[in-house]
Design an enzyme around this catalytic site. Structure first.
Site, PDB file in Angstrom:
ATOM      1  N   TYR A 130      16.050 -17.147  87.265  1.00 54.53           N
ATOM      2  CA  TYR A 130      16.423 -18.361  86.536  1.00 54.53           C
ATOM      3  C   TYR A 130      15.589 -19.572  86.954  1.00 54.53           C
ATOM      4  O   TYR A 130      15.436 -20.517  86.193  1.00 54.53           O
ATOM      5  CB  TYR A 130      17.894 -18.684  86.755  1.00 54.53           C
ATOM      6  CG  TYR A 130      18.867 -17.797  86.013  1.00 54.53           C
ATOM      7  CD1 TYR A 130      18.422 -16.751  85.217  1.00 54.53           C
ATOM      8  CD2 TYR A 130      20.232 -18.000  86.099  1.00 54.53           C
ATOM      9  CE1 TYR A 130      19.299 -15.933  84.542  1.00 54.53           C
ATOM     10  CE2 TYR A 130      21.120 -17.184  85.425  1.00 54.53           C
ATOM     11  CZ  TYR A 130      20.651 -16.147  84.653  1.00 54.53           C
ATOM     12  OH  TYR A 130      21.531 -15.344  83.978  1.00 54.53           O
ATOM     13  N   LYS A 176      18.953  -3.808  92.376  1.00 53.59           N
ATOM     14  CA  LYS A 176      18.194  -2.802  91.633  1.00 53.59           C
ATOM     15  C   LYS A 176      16.996  -2.403  92.489  1.00 53.59           C
ATOM     16  O   LYS A 176      15.830  -2.484  92.071  1.00 53.59           O
ATOM     17  CB  LYS A 176      17.762  -3.368  90.266  1.00 53.59           C
ATOM     18  CG  LYS A 176      17.291  -2.302  89.284  1.00 53.59           C
ATOM     19  CD  LYS A 176      18.368  -1.306  88.895  1.00 53.59           C
ATOM     20  CE  LYS A 176      17.826  -0.341  87.827  1.00 53.59           C
ATOM     21  NZ  LYS A 176      18.728   0.799  87.620  1.00 53.59           N
ATOM     22  N   ASP A 208      23.438  -1.093  87.456  1.00 52.43           N
ATOM     23  CA  ASP A 208      23.928  -0.319  86.319  1.00 52.43           C
ATOM     24  C   ASP A 208      25.169   0.488  86.708  1.00 52.43           C
ATOM     25  O   ASP A 208      26.127   0.573  85.935  1.00 52.43           O
ATOM     26  CB  ASP A 208      22.823   0.580  85.746  1.00 52.43           C
ATOM     27  CG  ASP A 208      21.949   1.210  86.803  1.00 52.43           C
ATOM     28  OD1 ASP A 208      22.206   1.014  88.014  1.00 52.43           O
ATOM     29  OD2 ASP A 208      20.982   1.894  86.430  1.00 52.43           O
ATOM     30  N   ASP A 232      25.597 -13.388  87.207  1.00 51.30           N
ATOM     31  CA  ASP A 232      25.951 -14.037  85.943  1.00 51.30           C
ATOM     32  C   ASP A 232      26.576 -13.018  84.986  1.00 51.30           C
ATOM     33  O   ASP A 232      27.615 -13.265  84.367  1.00 51.30           O
ATOM     34  CB  ASP A 232      24.697 -14.660  85.338  1.00 51.30           C
ATOM     35  CG  ASP A 232      24.986 -15.600  84.183  1.00 51.30           C
ATOM     36  OD1 ASP A 232      26.167 -15.749  83.814  1.00 51.30           O
ATOM     37  OD2 ASP A 232      24.035 -16.177  83.642  1.00 51.30           O
ATOM     38  N   ASP A 236      31.001 -12.363  84.306  1.00 55.26           N
ATOM     39  CA  ASP A 236      31.556 -12.498  82.958  1.00 55.26           C
ATOM     40  C   ASP A 236      32.222 -11.204  82.502  1.00 55.26           C
ATOM     41  O   ASP A 236      33.231 -11.231  81.780  1.00 55.26           O
ATOM     42  CB  ASP A 236      30.456 -12.887  81.966  1.00 55.26           C
ATOM     43  CG  ASP A 236      30.134 -14.374  81.991  1.00 55.26           C
ATOM     44  OD1 ASP A 236      30.806 -15.108  82.742  1.00 55.26           O
ATOM     45  OD2 ASP A 236      29.218 -14.795  81.272  1.00 55.26           O
TER      46      ASP A 236
END
Length: 356
Positions: A130, A176, A208, A232, A236
């Site tokens: 980001y 990851k 994942d 993020d 959610d």
């Protein structure tokens, strides 16, 4: 001593839910409010999503309460959401806390899967893809840089392990590392930090696999530690555990004043209609009391009052017909009742002793 709270009401339903949340905060203890503009309302008034005077108000406060930012009116070159990103950077915020607990409401998950869920996502907030430079976009190409320093990983890992010590002593680190170099550094450093917390169990999961397991068996997780992008998304996703994203609070911690905001967006389609769900903002006040003002006793009281109210009445988004004002009034009634009714607390005290 009266604490100073910087209040940024923001856009859409932000002013409505902040008003409800402030009334709950004021029922717990006296505060001094300093108002500032951010997001779309700041763009309209000043041309900037985060005016310098707003950042200064926030820096001089004990804690910052934010409603919501954004909306289709501000999707040009200067976006309302830019104000939030600049605010996080300006306050040096680096650890985002997103709790998710089953509240007895209908959820997309089977009840037997959701009912034991009580977990906390700790998200690195100041770096990653980001914020990485260089970045750019053209008609034929686009690129972002995912950059992470060792210090950024270590400091957020210490936050996660410290909080796990006060919970169920288990950290799940999500990365990851099978394909990303930044995740390999992440995994190495989190493992090193874990060595300083021998009483806390550490496990690693690829993102994942974690995204699936969080919905398949959410009750097995305690503290989930991850980077900015993965945090993020995963936090959610946990709206499925509680039944609505409108119920989720958050806190962002740094070396100075911390920022507290409900997770939901500005929801401009229902703004001004008086039906916004204030639960996320009220539970955000509970986090503000605990992590911003050092009053976990009052935080538990607010959480109990909100939970009791949800058993009695609900706003339209979660299957009820109460408006914002009616739900807020019900929380106040339960808050008053709980303050004077003997109720065993985790530390052995009673709710009646929480009166201020």
């Amino acid at each position: 001593m009266t604490q100073t709270i910087a209040v940024l009401r923001g856009d859409g339903i932000g002013p409505e839910v902040v008003e409800s949340a402030l009334s709950v905060l004021g029922a717990c203890l006296p505060v001094r409010v300093q108002e500032g503009r951010v997001g779309g309302e700041a763009i309209d008034a000043t041309g900037e999503p985060l005016p310098p005077e707003t950042l200064e108000i926030c820096r001089k406060s004990n804690a910052v309460l934010l409603g919501a930012v954004g909306g289709p009116r501000w999707e040009g070159p200067v976006r309302a959401e830019d104000g939030l990103l600049r605010l996080r950077k300006g306050l040096g915020l680096y650890a985002n806390l997103r709790p998710a607990r089953y509240m007895g409401l209908p959820t997309p998950l089977r009840e037997d899967l959701a009912r034991d869920a009580n977990l906390l996502v700790v998200r690195e907030l100041s770096s990653g893809v980001y914020f990485g430079e260089p970045r750019g976009i053209s008609d034929t190409d686009a690129f972002n840089t995912w950059r992470q320093s060792a210090e950024e990983v270590r400091r957020v890992a210490h936050v996660a392990f410290g909080l796990a010590r006060r919970r169920r002593q288990r950290v799940t680190s999500v990365d990851k590392a099978n394909v990303l170099e930044v995740s390999r550094l992440w995994r190495t450093l989190v493992t090193e930090v874990a060595g300083e917390y021998p009483d806390v169990e550490l496990e690693h999961r690829y993102v994942d696999a974690a995204s699936f397991e969080l919905l398949q068996t959410p009750g097995r997780f305690d503290v989930v530690l991850t980077d900015n992008l993965f945090g993020d998304i995963l936090s959610d996703e946990l709206a499925a555990v509680v039944g609505s994203i409108g119920l989720l609070p958050s806190a962002s911690l740094g070396p100075g004043p911390s920022l507290f905001e409900p997770v939901h967006g500005a929801a401009p389609s229902i703004a001004g209609r008086g039906v916004a769900n204030p639960v996320g903002a009220m539970l955000t006040v509970a986090m503000l009391l605990e992590h911003g003002l050092g009053r976990p006793d009052l935080a538990r009281l607010v959480e109990a009052a909100v939970a009791q109210t949800l058993r009695e009445t609900r706003t339209p988004d979660i299957g009820g017909n109460a408006n914002t004002a009616e739900f807020t009034a019900a929380v106040h009634r339960n808050l008053s009742w709980l303050r004077w009714t003997p109720m065993p607390a985790e530390d052995g005290r009673f709710a009646s002793e929480w009166a201020v």
